[in-house]
Scaffold this motif. Sequence first.
Motif, short mmCIF file in Angstrom:
data_model
loop_
_atom_site.label_atom_id
_atom_site.label_comp_id
_atom_site.label_asym_id
_atom_site.label_seq_id
_atom_site.Cartn_x
_atom_site.Cartn_y
_atom_site.Cartn_z
N SER A 98 0.83 -1.21 0.00
CA SER A 98 0.00 0.00 0.00
C SER A 98 0.86 1.26 0.00
N LEU A 99 1.92 1.26 0.78
CA LEU A 99 2.81 2.43 0.84
C LEU A 99 3.54 2.62 -0.49
N ARG A 100 3.88 1.53 -1.13
CA ARG A 100 4.54 1.63 -2.43
C ARG A 100 3.61 2.24 -3.47
N GLU A 101 2.31 1.88 -3.38
CA GLU A 101 1.33 2.42 -4.33
C GLU A 101 1.17 3.93 -4.20
N ILE A 102 1.28 4.44 -2.97
CA ILE A 102 1.14 5.89 -2.79
C ILE A 102 2.50 6.59 -2.80
N LYS A 103 3.54 5.82 -3.26
CA LYS A 103 4.87 6.38 -3.51
C LYS A 103 5.56 6.91 -2.25
N VAL A 104 5.39 6.20 -1.15
CA VAL A 104 6.15 6.51 0.05
C VAL A 104 7.50 5.81 -0.07
N THR A 105 8.60 6.54 0.01
CA THR A 105 9.93 5.97 -0.19
C THR A 105 10.35 5.11 1.01
N GLU A 106 11.35 4.27 0.79
CA GLU A 106 11.85 3.40 1.86
C GLU A 106 12.34 4.24 3.06
N PHE A 146 6.45 7.50 8.38
CA PHE A 146 5.02 7.47 8.04
C PHE A 146 4.27 6.54 8.99
N ILE A 147 4.82 5.34 9.21
CA ILE A 147 4.16 4.36 10.08
C ILE A 147 4.13 4.86 11.53
N ALA A 148 5.25 5.46 11.97
CA ALA A 148 5.28 6.01 13.34
C ALA A 148 4.23 7.10 13.50
N GLY A 149 4.05 7.92 12.46
CA GLY A 149 3.04 8.97 12.49
C GLY A 149 1.64 8.40 12.64
#
Length: 254
Positions: free
Chosen positions: A193-201, A207-210
Amino acid sequence: MAIEQYTESLTLKEMKCTIGENPFGYVFPQGDVSSVDKIEELLKRAGGKPKECELDDYTQGGNGKAKPEYVITFNDDIHTIIVVECKNTAKKHCSIDLNKPSGFAVDGVLYYAKFLKQEYNVIAIAVSGTSVDNMKVDTYYWQKGQEQYSSLKKAKDIILEPKNYIELIKGNKLKKAYSLDEIRNTAIDMHNSLREIKVTEAHKPIFIAGILIALNDEDFLKSYSMLSSYKLVMQNIQNAIENVLRRVILKTVE
């Protein structure tokens, strides 16, 4: 194996419990509650589910033996029980007037509940279907001695672990024990899911901590599932993070 038994097995699997002794209490199958005199007496009054019976009619008990799929008791709450009725298809989930106990899951579980609530707080669960993807689930709470029951909307179309039903009626947060496979699958889904919304490694941990911080904000926790767009979700996550951090700072200063 009869098709309805698939629904029964699915229910136990989703509840993460087995017939007989469990850490939280006991699961009795098919009305076999001879070791609990009070429940046995109430089920005798109910009898087998009649073809038709109004919910407010207590004069009519069915012929034969009452056989709810499961009756569940709790070690630390002897005044509350769960009763479960299953049907093999969503077409048999509920009737219009809820007055056909033998033919429909909701009608049947409420039929048993109206007798059991004479001595117990009853959590009544109706499950229809043979897979998680197509099942219908409705859960009701009928307090001891009350004329009316309430619907537990947070348990709509999902099956919880037995102790979580107790948490639900108390208004507490639900708790879930995850297996390693479930954690692994969730991690894979989140990665995709994060890859689909283009969140980088590099940004994934932040992002997850947020998200985890935002979920500590009660307003966000209650409302995020109803947000209609990605933009709104992100705005609300940011607001929730600020609220949580502000509370932490104020608490530290005090």
